[in-house]
Design a protein around this motif. Sequence first.
Motif, PDB file in Angstrom:
ATOM      1  N   MET A   1       0.820  -1.205   0.000  1.00 42.19           N
ATOM      2  CA  MET A   1       0.000   0.000   0.000  1.00 42.19           C
ATOM      3  C   MET A   1       0.859   1.261   0.000  1.00 42.19           C
ATOM      4  N   LEU A   2       1.976   1.193   0.748  1.00 40.57           N
ATOM      5  CA  LEU A   2       2.874   2.344   0.755  1.00 40.57           C
ATOM      6  C   LEU A   2       3.482   2.572  -0.629  1.00 40.57           C
ATOM      7  N   ARG A   3       3.791   1.477  -1.338  1.00 36.31           N
ATOM      8  CA  ARG A   3       4.404   1.607  -2.657  1.00 36.31           C
ATOM      9  C   ARG A   3       3.407   2.128  -3.687  1.00 36.31           C
ATOM     10  N   THR A   4       2.150   1.801  -3.529  1.00 33.52           N
ATOM     11  CA  THR A   4       1.165   2.192  -4.539  1.00 33.52           C
ATOM     12  C   THR A   4       0.499   3.526  -4.250  1.00 33.52           C
ATOM     13  N   THR A   5       0.809   4.119  -3.116  1.00 35.87           N
ATOM     14  CA  THR A   5       0.184   5.407  -2.783  1.00 35.87           C
ATOM     15  C   THR A   5       0.747   6.517  -3.686  1.00 35.87           C
ATOM     16  N   ASP A   6      -0.132   7.379  -4.152  1.00 35.43           N
ATOM     17  CA  ASP A   6       0.271   8.519  -4.980  1.00 35.43           C
ATOM     18  C   ASP A   6       0.781   9.627  -4.066  1.00 35.43           C
ATOM     19  N   TRP A   7       2.063   9.535  -3.700  1.00 36.23           N
ATOM     20  CA  TRP A   7       2.626  10.494  -2.745  1.00 36.23           C
ATOM     21  C   TRP A   7       2.728  11.896  -3.331  1.00 36.23           C
ATOM     22  N   ALA A   8       2.749  11.975  -4.638  1.00 29.04           N
ATOM     23  CA  ALA A   8       2.843  13.314  -5.255  1.00 29.04           C
ATOM     24  C   ALA A   8       1.613  14.152  -4.945  1.00 29.04           C
ATOM     25  N   ALA A   9       0.479  13.459  -4.673  1.00 28.37           N
ATOM     26  CA  ALA A   9      -0.751  14.182  -4.354  1.00 28.37           C
ATOM     27  C   ALA A   9      -0.840  14.547  -2.886  1.00 28.37           C
ATOM     28  N   THR A  10       0.192  14.214  -2.105  1.00 30.36           N
ATOM     29  CA  THR A  10       0.187  14.505  -0.666  1.00 30.36           C
ATOM     30  C   THR A  10       1.201  15.603  -0.369  1.00 30.36           C
ATOM     31  N   PRO A  11       1.143  16.190   0.825  1.00 31.88           N
ATOM     32  CA  PRO A  11       2.133  17.227   1.186  1.00 31.88           C
ATOM     33  C   PRO A  11       3.565  16.705   1.184  1.00 31.88           C
ATOM     34  N   LEU A  12       3.804  15.368   1.217  1.00 37.06           N
ATOM     35  CA  LEU A  12       5.171  14.835   1.223  1.00 37.06           C
ATOM     36  C   LEU A  12       5.815  14.905  -0.144  1.00 37.06           C
ATOM     37  N   GLY A  13       5.021  15.002  -1.198  1.00 39.53           N
ATOM     38  CA  GLY A  13       5.571  15.064  -2.556  1.00 39.53           C
ATOM     39  C   GLY A  13       6.085  13.711  -3.023  1.00 39.53           C
ATOM     40  N   PRO A  14       6.668  13.635  -4.216  1.00 39.47           N
ATOM     41  CA  PRO A  14       7.146  12.377  -4.784  1.00 39.47           C
ATOM     42  C   PRO A  14       8.221  11.752  -3.893  1.00 39.47           C
ATOM     43  N   VAL A  15       8.287  10.429  -3.894  1.00 41.47           N
ATOM     44  CA  VAL A  15       9.216   9.705  -3.030  1.00 41.47           C
ATOM     45  C   VAL A  15      10.670  10.041  -3.358  1.00 41.47           C
ATOM     46  N   LEU A  44       2.873  18.357   8.654  1.00 39.99           N
ATOM     47  CA  LEU A  44       2.977  17.130   9.452  1.00 39.99           C
ATOM     48  C   LEU A  44       2.208  15.989   8.792  1.00 39.99           C
ATOM     49  N   ALA A  45       2.573  15.711   7.519  1.00 42.01           N
ATOM     50  CA  ALA A  45       1.927  14.616   6.793  1.00 42.01           C
ATOM     51  C   ALA A  45       2.266  13.293   7.458  1.00 42.01           C
ATOM     52  N   MET A  46       1.286  12.396   7.508  1.00 39.79           N
ATOM     53  CA  MET A  46       1.376  11.198   8.340  1.00 39.79           C
ATOM     54  C   MET A  46       1.663   9.951   7.511  1.00 39.79           C
ATOM     55  N   VAL A  47       2.587   9.078   8.017  1.00 40.85           N
ATOM     56  CA  VAL A  47       2.863   7.757   7.450  1.00 40.85           C
ATOM     57  C   VAL A  47       2.943   6.786   8.630  1.00 40.85           C
ATOM     58  N   TYR A  48       2.395   5.538   8.471  1.00 37.04           N
ATOM     59  CA  TYR A  48       2.338   4.614   9.591  1.00 37.04           C
ATOM     60  C   TYR A  48       2.531   3.194   9.087  1.00 37.04           C
ATOM     61  N   ASN A  49       2.719   2.285  10.061  1.00 34.61           N
ATOM     62  CA  ASN A  49       2.936   0.887   9.685  1.00 34.61           C
ATOM     63  C   ASN A  49       1.633   0.081   9.838  1.00 34.61           C
ATOM     64  N   GLN A  50       1.763  -1.201   9.437  1.00 33.27           N
ATOM     65  CA  GLN A  50       0.584  -2.063   9.450  1.00 33.27           C
ATOM     66  C   GLN A  50       0.021  -2.231  10.859  1.00 33.27           C
ATOM     67  N   ALA A  51       0.881  -2.292  11.862  1.00 32.34           N
ATOM     68  CA  ALA A  51       0.419  -2.501  13.233  1.00 32.34           C
ATOM     69  C   ALA A  51      -0.421  -1.327  13.724  1.00 32.34           C
ATOM     70  N   TYR A  52      -0.186  -0.137  13.183  1.00 31.30           N
ATOM     71  CA  TYR A  52      -0.929   1.044  13.618  1.00 31.30           C
ATOM     72  C   TYR A  52      -2.247   1.209  12.864  1.00 31.30           C
ATOM     73  N   ALA A  53      -2.358   0.574  11.714  1.00 32.65           N
ATOM     74  CA  ALA A  53      -3.557   0.767  10.883  1.00 32.65           C
ATOM     75  C   ALA A  53      -4.832   0.414  11.639  1.00 32.65           C
ATOM     76  N   GLY A  54      -4.746  -0.619  12.497  1.00 37.62           N
ATOM     77  CA  GLY A  54      -5.932  -1.019  13.241  1.00 37.62           C
ATOM     78  C   GLY A  54      -6.448   0.059  14.178  1.00 37.62           C
ATOM     79  N   LEU A  64      -3.001   7.940   5.028  1.00 41.01           N
ATOM     80  CA  LEU A  64      -1.643   7.907   4.462  1.00 41.01           C
ATOM     81  C   LEU A  64      -1.356   9.212   3.730  1.00 41.01           C
ATOM     82  N   GLY A  65      -0.345   9.926   4.203  1.00 39.30           N
ATOM     83  CA  GLY A  65       0.061  11.184   3.582  1.00 39.30           C
ATOM     84  C   GLY A  65      -0.798  12.366   3.974  1.00 39.30           C
TER      85      GLY A  65
END
Length: 689
Positions: A1-15, A44-54, A64-65
């Motif tokens: 999911m992290l790899r397929t997220t369109d980060w360019a559309a988020t405040p973090l910008g392209p990877v 303060l754009a947000m990124v998290y791991n699988q354990a936090y998703a719940g 995400l982002g």
Amino acid sequence: MLRTTDWAATPLGPVRGWPVALCAALAQVVDAAVPMWLCWGDELAMVYNQAYAGMLGNKHPRALGAPLRQVWGEVWDDVVGLIESTLAGTSVYREDMPLLVDRDGRLREAWFTFWYTPLRDDDGVIRGLICTAWDTTAKVRGQRRLADSEAALRHSERQYQTLFDRIDEGFCIIEFLDGPDGPLSDYIHIAANPAYLANAGIANVVGQRVRDMVPDEADAWVEIYRRVLLTGEAVRFERELVKTGRYLELAAFRVDPPERRQVAVLFQDVTQRHRAERSLRELNDTLERRVQAEVAERMRTEEALRQSQKMEAVGQLTGGIAHDFNNMLAVVMSSLELLDRKFMHDDPLARRYLDAARNSTRRAAQLTQRMLAFARQQPLKPEPLDVNQLVAGMSDLLRHSLGAGVRLETVLASGAWPTHADPNQLENAILNLAVNARDAMADAPGEPRLTVETANCHLDERYATEHVGLRPGPYVMISVSDTGVGMAPDVAAKAFDPFFTTKGVGRGTGLGLSQVYGFIKQSGGHIRIRSEPGQGTTVKLYMPRLVALQAAEAVVGVEPPAPRGDGRELVLVVEDEAAVRQLSIEALRELGYRVLEADGAEPALALLQAHPDIALLFTDVVMPGVNGRRLADEARRRRPGLKVLFTTGYSRDAVVHNGVLDPGVHLIGKPFALAELGRRVHEVLGGPA
């Protein structure tokens, strides 16, 4: 999911533009087994791991982002100070912090333990923070429940100790032992309160075995308490403690689980009371028999009360059922009447089918009428009545109903008192009893003989107390006796119950006797049945004596055909059930009346205001909101000369009280035939308002 997220559309910008520090921190977050997230940049754009998703619930994966303030907007005011402290370079740790979080669209109280750490860029400048978080809601709630509980336990212990020390009754806990006399053959006192000595007269019992305390009577005490231990059934009894001469009242129950082998005993010294009772028995040896007779009398009264309450409850149920049936039957009966008058003149076969349907409808109407009679909810028209004249006038009807094979005898008392009753309903009651008797004699040996007898009698106070609701005083009695097969006591006890019958399938509804019961009770009378297998049955009807009035002779005439309107009278029909209302309208038009309709009180009053030529208000009584009686009262307030005819399928309402129509009220019960409706409308329109 992290790899397929369109980060360019988020405040973090392209990877590819992310700083090395951000990528390293993200790798740490993603690889962590515990819930972690980080936020970066001005928003303060947000990124998290699988354990936090719940923990995010339905916020994932939209979070995400997304800016941290947007993701956790509901708790932002609670944590913004901690975030600002972290961004200023100070790590923050909070344990079991309460927050109201959005869980699936609802704010819920939750607790979290988390750790905020500043997150720096490649130049060492703080650009965000990294968080390790644990949802400790379950732990906190568990701790609270635990605290509320071991607290409840302390309170319970204090309460128990207070009761243990202060109650006047003696109390002890005994524990069974295996002894020389076998398993569970002895017990030891493991606890006893201060009142034990005062009530039992034995001190220092804790640690003592019963076989050492009272060796001569130990077997009896062991047997009583061992049964409680083995069965788990509590006991209450009185017994003398011979050693001290105390007479004790005791209660014992098992202390669970059974493996503890413990029984708790609560007792008090009732020696003085016991001696007084023994003295009283010695002074009057008939007291016990008196008490037994009184108890038996009370039991009979209570049984009569229970029977009365049962019949009342069943009556309310059957009355409600009859009401609904009458509404349905009104539609069917009116439809058949109109169908016959309009379309069935030249089709004999169709008329035969129609007559069969009408006969069944009339039988169904009679069935609901019997239900209402049992429920004591039929509108009665009582009048002064000579029972001798009524019985004599029924002779031909009874002989026709019984058939040539049954001998009919009437024994009429000289100078029988008058009563106040509905003559038609009383005739129906006697006829019901006669038909039942005929059926009972069909299978009996010997000559079938039915005897109808009248007599004056007086029911005294003693008899009245045995029958709930019966008033002592003078009554005129009508008895119907047969030489039939009779009934066993258990069958006779249920004879008046609705739908109870001893006849075969299809031979009876089980409502005949219940109808008689309801009518007699509604008329203020009493009914009694005596029967014995092989000896026949006698049913006695007791009707209250009518004092200072002579009974009027019952006049039975042939009903005239239904009169018709002249096409000018205007009738307003008010009925909330559309089908019943429509059939009533068509029936009135068929009878020559002009008709307006309304489905409730409000439109009815508007029509009365708009049409001053309305001559008759024809309204249902039981309607939602404003009932028919209240509608009529308001209509008459506005139009004092207005005529009113009520209709209902249920008499327990605003125009019938104690089973009798209110003075001046005109009522036609559902379902009604077309001819009956015509007569009642003509009668009301022709009479005074």
